[in-house]
Write a protein that holds these residues in place. Structure first.
Motif, short mmCIF file in Angstrom:
data_model
loop_
_atom_site.label_atom_id
_atom_site.label_comp_id
_atom_site.label_asym_id
_atom_site.label_seq_id
_atom_site.Cartn_x
_atom_site.Cartn_y
_atom_site.Cartn_z
N LEU A 36 0.83 -1.21 0.00
CA LEU A 36 0.00 0.00 0.00
C LEU A 36 0.86 1.25 0.00
N VAL A 37 1.91 1.26 0.81
CA VAL A 37 2.79 2.43 0.87
C VAL A 37 3.50 2.62 -0.46
N ILE A 38 4.02 1.57 -1.04
CA ILE A 38 4.73 1.67 -2.31
C ILE A 38 3.81 2.17 -3.43
N ASN A 39 2.59 1.70 -3.44
CA ASN A 39 1.68 2.04 -4.54
C ASN A 39 0.94 3.37 -4.35
N PHE A 40 0.71 3.81 -3.12
CA PHE A 40 -0.14 4.98 -2.92
C PHE A 40 0.54 6.16 -2.23
N TYR A 41 1.72 6.00 -1.68
CA TYR A 41 2.40 7.11 -1.02
C TYR A 41 3.12 7.94 -2.06
N LYS A 42 2.80 9.23 -2.11
CA LYS A 42 3.41 10.12 -3.09
C LYS A 42 4.69 10.70 -2.49
N ASP A 43 5.79 10.62 -3.26
CA ASP A 43 7.05 11.21 -2.81
C ASP A 43 6.91 12.72 -2.73
#
Length: 129
Positions: free
Chosen positions: A22-29
């Motif tokens: 979830l973090v990899i796919n939805f967290y925006k840098d």
């Protein structure tokens, strides 16, 4: 007893893997929150993926990369040329970002025209330098 412990371990690993995905796919840098080494790598990766066939507006670049390290604007006739520089490589560790540590992106009327060394050359040519 051992079977129950193994079930908890497997369940824990599954939950952990789900959270990571979830973090990899939805967290925006957020480039503004990155340390400078990560921001350089992020800028470099984004710029290296730019495609000549894609017309990218300035707003999209600013939204993705954040504020540029250096920026210059000039107007020729009816056209506005803006070159923005994002730091992509450290040359001298002095706390000052210079143009030779950056990659330029040249925009004409808010649309990406050229990037890299060619951006600086084109901008200089436009200004008679």
């Amino acid at each position: 007893m051992i079977k129950k412990v193994l079930q908890y371990i497997i369940l824990g690993l599954a939950v952990y893997a789900s959270i990571v995905m979830l973090v990899i796919n939805f967290y925006k840098d957020d480039p503004q929150a990155m340390i400078w080494q990560d921001r350089e790598a992020f800028n470099n990766r984004f710029i290296s993926k730019l495609d000549e066939s894609e017309v990218m507006p300035l707003e999209e670049v600013l939204e993705t990369l954040g504020s540029p390290d250096l920026t210059y604007v000039s107007k020729k006739s009816e056209n506005v040329y803006q070159i923005v520089y994002y730091r992509t490589q450290l040359v001298k560790s002095d706390g000052i970002t210079t143009q030779d540590e950056c990659t330029g992106l040249l925009f004409k009327n808010g649309k990406l025209l050229v990037w890299g060394e060619n951006a600086s050359l084109e901008y200089a040519k436009l200004n008679g330098e």
